[in-house]
Write a protein that holds these residues in place. Structure first.
Motif, PDB file in Angstrom:
ATOM      1  N   ASN A 178       0.777  -1.140   0.078  1.00  0.00           N
ATOM      2  CA  ASN A 178      -0.069  -0.199   0.080  1.00  0.00           C
ATOM      3  C   ASN A 178       0.776   1.161   0.084  1.00  0.00           C
ATOM      4  O   ASN A 178       0.551   2.050   0.842  1.00  0.00           O
ATOM      5  N   GLU A 179       1.818   1.281  -0.871  1.00  0.00           N
ATOM      6  CA  GLU A 179       2.660   2.426  -1.036  1.00  0.00           C
ATOM      7  C   GLU A 179       1.797   3.701  -1.477  1.00  0.00           C
ATOM      8  O   GLU A 179       0.861   3.583  -2.088  1.00  0.00           O
ATOM      9  N   THR A 180       2.588   4.920  -1.316  1.00  0.00           N
ATOM     10  CA  THR A 180       1.706   6.213  -1.681  1.00  0.00           C
ATOM     11  C   THR A 180       1.667   5.993  -3.339  1.00  0.00           C
ATOM     12  O   THR A 180       2.618   5.571  -4.093  1.00  0.00           O
ATOM     13  N   ALA A 181       0.593   6.553  -3.912  1.00  0.00           N
ATOM     14  CA  ALA A 181       0.184   6.457  -5.226  1.00  0.00           C
ATOM     15  C   ALA A 181       1.268   7.117  -6.113  1.00  0.00           C
ATOM     16  O   ALA A 181       1.432   8.047  -5.686  1.00  0.00           O
ATOM     17  N   GLY A 182       1.563   6.476  -6.973  1.00  0.00           N
ATOM     18  CA  GLY A 182       2.767   7.052  -7.932  1.00  0.00           C
ATOM     19  C   GLY A 182       3.960   7.163  -7.549  1.00  0.00           C
ATOM     20  O   GLY A 182       4.641   7.525  -8.255  1.00  0.00           O
ATOM     21  N   GLU A 183       4.543   6.793  -6.154  1.00  0.00           N
ATOM     22  CA  GLU A 183       5.522   7.111  -5.509  1.00  0.00           C
ATOM     23  C   GLU A 183       6.691   6.196  -6.045  1.00  0.00           C
ATOM     24  O   GLU A 183       7.696   6.542  -6.406  1.00  0.00           O
ATOM     25  N   HIS A 184       6.264   4.937  -6.335  1.00  0.00           N
ATOM     26  CA  HIS A 184       7.231   4.012  -6.805  1.00  0.00           C
ATOM     27  C   HIS A 184       6.860   3.426  -8.269  1.00  0.00           C
ATOM     28  O   HIS A 184       8.236   2.991  -8.812  1.00  0.00           O
ATOM     29  N   PHE A 185       5.827   3.775  -8.777  1.00  0.00           N
ATOM     30  CA  PHE A 185       5.711   3.075 -10.187  1.00  0.00           C
ATOM     31  C   PHE A 185       4.641   3.736 -10.978  1.00  0.00           C
ATOM     32  O   PHE A 185       3.478   4.029 -10.455  1.00  0.00           O
ATOM     33  N   THR A 186       5.188   4.115 -12.324  1.00  0.00           N
ATOM     34  CA  THR A 186       4.535   4.756 -13.319  1.00  0.00           C
ATOM     35  C   THR A 186       4.006   3.710 -14.307  1.00  0.00           C
ATOM     36  O   THR A 186       4.922   3.123 -14.729  1.00  0.00           O
ATOM     37  N   PRO A 187       2.516   3.608 -14.659  1.00  0.00           N
ATOM     38  CA  PRO A 187       2.290   2.852 -15.800  1.00  0.00           C
ATOM     39  C   PRO A 187       3.191   2.723 -16.753  1.00  0.00           C
ATOM     40  O   PRO A 187       3.497   3.995 -17.239  1.00  0.00           O
ATOM     41  N   ARG A 188       3.514   1.677 -17.434  1.00  0.00           N
ATOM     42  CA  ARG A 188       4.315   1.695 -18.752  1.00  0.00           C
ATOM     43  C   ARG A 188       3.607   2.440 -20.015  1.00  0.00           C
ATOM     44  O   ARG A 188       4.491   3.244 -20.349  1.00  0.00           O
ATOM     45  N   GLU A 189       2.325   2.344 -19.991  1.00  0.00           N
ATOM     46  CA  GLU A 189       1.845   2.995 -21.069  1.00  0.00           C
ATOM     47  C   GLU A 189       1.944   4.602 -20.886  1.00  0.00           C
ATOM     48  O   GLU A 189       1.888   5.317 -21.691  1.00  0.00           O
ATOM     49  N   VAL A 190       1.772   4.796 -19.849  1.00  0.00           N
ATOM     50  CA  VAL A 190       1.901   6.520 -19.509  1.00  0.00           C
ATOM     51  C   VAL A 190       3.213   6.945 -19.807  1.00  0.00           C
ATOM     52  O   VAL A 190       3.675   8.134 -20.179  1.00  0.00           O
ATOM     53  N   VAL A 191       4.336   6.195 -19.301  1.00  0.00           N
ATOM     54  CA  VAL A 191       5.593   6.420 -19.387  1.00  0.00           C
ATOM     55  C   VAL A 191       5.901   6.649 -21.010  1.00  0.00           C
ATOM     56  O   VAL A 191       6.536   7.555 -21.661  1.00  0.00           O
ATOM     57  N   ARG A 192       5.396   5.457 -21.710  1.00  0.00           N
ATOM     58  CA  ARG A 192       5.521   5.511 -23.260  1.00  0.00           C
ATOM     59  C   ARG A 192       5.029   6.803 -23.930  1.00  0.00           C
ATOM     60  O   ARG A 192       5.581   7.419 -24.979  1.00  0.00           O
ATOM     61  N   LEU A 193       3.794   6.981 -23.678  1.00  0.00           N
ATOM     62  CA  LEU A 193       3.174   8.306 -23.718  1.00  0.00           C
ATOM     63  C   LEU A 193       3.944   9.524 -23.712  1.00  0.00           C
ATOM     64  O   LEU A 193       4.122  10.350 -24.658  1.00  0.00           O
ATOM     65  N   LEU A 194       4.451   9.819 -22.349  1.00  0.00           N
ATOM     66  CA  LEU A 194       5.172  10.799 -21.987  1.00  0.00           C
ATOM     67  C   LEU A 194       6.529  10.848 -22.980  1.00  0.00           C
ATOM     68  O   LEU A 194       6.867  11.925 -23.524  1.00  0.00           O
ATOM     69  N   VAL A 195       7.175   9.839 -23.254  1.00  0.00           N
ATOM     70  CA  VAL A 195       8.236   9.669 -23.982  1.00  0.00           C
ATOM     71  C   VAL A 195       8.372  10.015 -25.601  1.00  0.00           C
ATOM     72  O   VAL A 195       8.852  10.880 -26.159  1.00  0.00           O
ATOM     73  N   ASP A 196       6.875   9.397 -26.109  1.00  0.00           N
ATOM     74  CA  ASP A 196       6.659   9.872 -27.255  1.00  0.00           C
ATOM     75  C   ASP A 196       6.600  11.339 -27.672  1.00  0.00           C
ATOM     76  O   ASP A 196       6.782  11.774 -28.417  1.00  0.00           O
ATOM     77  N   LEU A 197       5.583  11.879 -26.634  1.00  0.00           N
ATOM     78  CA  LEU A 197       5.256  13.288 -26.874  1.00  0.00           C
ATOM     79  C   LEU A 197       6.726  14.131 -26.742  1.00  0.00           C
ATOM     80  O   LEU A 197       6.758  15.059 -27.449  1.00  0.00           O
ATOM     81  N   LEU A 198       7.497  13.539 -25.903  1.00  0.00           N
ATOM     82  CA  LEU A 198       8.749  14.367 -25.731  1.00  0.00           C
ATOM     83  C   LEU A 198       9.633  14.137 -26.822  1.00  0.00           C
ATOM     84  O   LEU A 198      10.273  15.291 -27.166  1.00  0.00           O
ATOM     85  N   LEU A 199       9.709  13.179 -27.667  1.00  0.00           N
ATOM     86  CA  LEU A 199      10.391  13.177 -28.913  1.00  0.00           C
ATOM     87  C   LEU A 199       9.658  13.275 -30.352  1.00  0.00           C
ATOM     88  O   LEU A 199      10.371  13.408 -31.268  1.00  0.00           O
ATOM     89  N   ALA A 200       8.416  13.658 -30.099  1.00  0.00           N
ATOM     90  CA  ALA A 200       7.553  14.085 -31.317  1.00  0.00           C
ATOM     91  C   ALA A 200       8.108  15.237 -31.908  1.00  0.00           C
ATOM     92  O   ALA A 200       8.745  16.242 -31.360  1.00  0.00           O
TER      93      ALA A 200
END
Length: 673
Positions: A178-200
């Motif tokens: 029950n770790e704090t939300a988002g503190e340890h793990f960001t869903p892979r599809e969110v990370v991939r979206l973030l990276v794709d936007l960053l490299l667009a």
């Protein structure tokens, strides 16, 4: 890359964790299993060159410089990064030794590692203490024996697959503890979206040979975002050199990230340990790309002193010159930290950061949050903000947003901000099985569509009018003008007023006899046929002072006037000694005038026709530009994307209620029968 390999190994490791049941709490499983997994991986990496390292190490002089020793032995080990082990033991030989000596032999094995690896296991993972605990509870041999069977040799599991395996384990252990939300793990599809936007739109910048790109995450956790960024960039251009940098506060997450960098051949010294906001480990460095998912709603009270000191002493020469957000949420501190590390050249930098809704609109004009938004927008650093679906994170269902920042906007984006509402059903799909709070996922097609909307800078184009809109940066700004109305009041001595006066501290400081005398004189001086205008009250107070033989101090005078005054719309407006209208602070209001509009025109249209006696306090000015009204900035997605949904017809609701009543009645009959 085989998903089956990742899942099978994750399940095998999870089965090892089950051996700990009873002796350890579920929240402690990860602290045991994760370092053992890394240790097993390192053992596999060093297996083929073990004997060569031992032979070389035995021939090196004791007085040799430690750095030189590391360089020589790590080259022999050929595991990528500065990793080697000079202990006589391996997992295979440890397994052949006396079980009663396993703990001391494992400690010998740990101390044989290169100093950087020793630090991870002994200082960050506290692994020697874990071994002691396992040994005392009789679980050490059983757990170790199972890890010896874990098939994660690099010939069987690639570095990339190993990264995915780490993340899957971290997600599972984070869920059960029950770790704090988002503190340890960001869903892979969110990370991939973030990276794709960053490299667009960066195809040209990423093309060619000998290209080096520096990527940084100031809250890198276990390194998932850095790994995905490298993966995406390498997919586009395999010849690209990607240098990864990061910093992490959590000891275990840092240890995992640094271990991951080691096994992938990166310079692990670029992953720093400590608090990014107070101990900038990469001070003076700049990066081509930065990405992060900092903790949401986490206060920075316990380390506020050095942050405030930097802001006050250095201003814009430091990281926090734009302002400080409220103590309960430090997300915008991370934003400023990343902006400070943008490259000041023609290549510039791009930043992608995932945050909750607070940084969009928390704080009014003049607040720290508003001033930070103002600084970013007035310096044209905000390129786009994308609203993500709810329920896509593992431990929280809150709304989140991706901010894309850049100091090298293309011509068509200058002075503009694109808002994309990707929270609707077209951008997510329900998961067959929920994972904690995660009930939705962003599919590949939806991700590609979001990136295309951003990439093509769509502004209400056909089919996208409800999800993508382009604004001028000034559209989010406003001036908060202070609207005053005249003070109109009469004075009357009432029982309620006397009771209120008796409760005030200035009155209570009087002697009991003086208190009684004042109450008696109030009726004669201020009541009845007396002049109850401000001047008349002033004369009455003088009569009270004379009758009591005392001087009525300002606090007591203020208490009397406040207790005996009643608002009266029919009374004449009160004037000060210079003949100016006295404002009634209880009627004070503030109007938010759009930045593009003149405040005088706005007041004449929106206020004056409805409140003719109102006026604008022209002394209420902005601290930065000195103009009337304090400047504020906010970005309210609901205002721009809200779609009215009419309520259902009453007849439909009534029919549904009757159907439910009939069902309940039927169930009750079955219970009674």
């Amino acid at each position: 890359m085989s998903q089956d390999t990742i899942n099978n190994n994750a399940s095998f490791i999870w089965s090892i964790a089950e051996l700990l049941r009873g002796d350890f709490k579920q929240s402690e499983y990860g602290k045991i299993v994760l370092p053992f997994t890394i240790l097993r991986r390192l053992d596999c990496l060093l297996e083929n060159t073990k004997q060569a390292v031992l032979t070389t190490a035995s021939g090196l002089p004791d007085e040799m410089d430690e750095q030189m020793r590391m360089t020589i032995l790590s080259e022999i080990a050929a595991a990528g990064g500065q990793i080697y082990n000079t202990s006589q033991f391996t997992f295979s030989t440890l397994r052949q030794q006396d079980a009663g000596q396993l703990r001391s032999n494992l400690v010998d094995y740990l101390t044989g590692f290169s100093p950087n690896v020793r630090d991870i296991f002994i200082e960050k993972f506290k692994f020697t203490e874990i071994l002691k605990d396992l040994d005392e509870k009789g679980s050490l041999w059983m757990v170790f024996d199972r890890f010896c069977q874990l098939p994660i040799h690099p010939d069987e599991v690639s570095n990339l697959e190993m990264g995915y395996l780490f993340e899957e384990l971290i997600r599972r252990f984070s869920e059960i503890s029950n770790e704090t939300a988002g503190e340890h793990f960001t869903p892979r599809e969110v990370v991939r979206l973030l990276v794709d936007l960053l490299l667009a739109n960066d195809d040209e910048a990423l093309s060619g040979k000998g290209i080096i790109r520096r990527v940084y995450d100031p809250a890198c956790g276990t390194g998932g975002m850095l790994s995905v960024a490298e993966e995406a960039m390498k997919e586009f251009n395999p010849a690209l050199n990607v240098d990864l940098f990061g910093q992490e506060l959590n000891g275990e997450s840092f240890a995992i990230c640094k271990s991951d960098m080691m096994v992938k051949g990166h310079d692990a010294s670029r992953i720093a340990y400590g608090n990014t906001l107070t101990q900038d480990a990469h001070k003076g460095e700049t990066f081509h790309y930065m990405l992060s998912n900092p903790p949401y709603g986490v206060d920075w009270k316990k380390y506020a002193a050095p942050i405030k000191e930097e802001a006050e002493d250095l201003g814009f020469d430091g990281r926090f010159g734009a302002g400080l957000p409220r103590i309960s949420d430090g997300q915008l501190l991370f934003v400023q930290h990343m902006i400070e590390k943008m490259r000041d050249d023609e290549k510039g930098s791009r930043v992608g950061i995932v945050m909750n809704g607070s940084p969009l609109f928390t704080g009014g004009a003049g607040s720290g949050e508003s001033e930070i938004r103002r600084w970013m927008l007035e310096n044209d650093l905000v390129e786009a903000i994308i609203a993500l679906p709810t329920d896509i994170f593992y431990n929280t269902g809150i709304q989140t947003y991706i901010w894309i920042l850049s100091n090298r906007k293309p011509e068509e984006r200058r002075g503009k901000v694109q808002l994309i509402d990707a929270s609707g059903e077209r951008f997510w799909q329900s998961m067959r099985k929920s994972l904690g709070s995660k009930r939705r996922a962003i599919g590949d097609d939806a991700r590609a569509e979001i990136v295309r909307i951003y990439e093509e800078f769509l502004n209400g184009a056909a089919g996208y009018g409800d999800v993508s809109k382009i604004f001028d940066t000034t559209d989010f700004g406003y001036r908060e003008i202070r609207v005053e109305r005249p003070l109109r009041q009469r004075f009357e001595v009432t029982d309620e007023g006397i009771a209120a006066l008796k409760a005030t501290k200035p009155f209570q400081k009087l002697e009991p006899e003086e208190q009684e005398q004042m109450v008696d004189l109030l009726h004669d001086a201020l009541g009845g046929e007396n002049d109850t205008s401000p001047k008349g009250v002033e004369k009455g107070l003088k009569r009270i002072a004379a009758g009591m033989g005392i001087k009525i101090a300002a606090p007591l005078k203020k208490a009397i006037v406040s207790a005996m005054s009643l608002r009266d719309e029919n009374a004449e407006p009160e004037l000060d000694k210079d003949g100016n209208l006295v404002p009634d602070t209880s009627l004070r209001d503030h109007e938010l005038v759009p930045m593009k509009e003149d405040w005088q025109d706005y007041f004449a249209r929106e206020v004056e026709p409805f409140v003719p006696d109102a006026w604008v306090d022209t002394s209420h000015r902005d601290a930065s530009d000195g103009e009337v009204g304090r400047v504020g900035y906010e970005i309210n997605f609901n205002r721009y994307f809200y779609q009215y949904v009419p309520p259902r017809p009453l007849a439909e609701i009534d029919t549904e209620l009757k159907t439910l009543e009939a069902e309940i009645a039927g169930l009750l009959k079955e219970v009674v029968a």
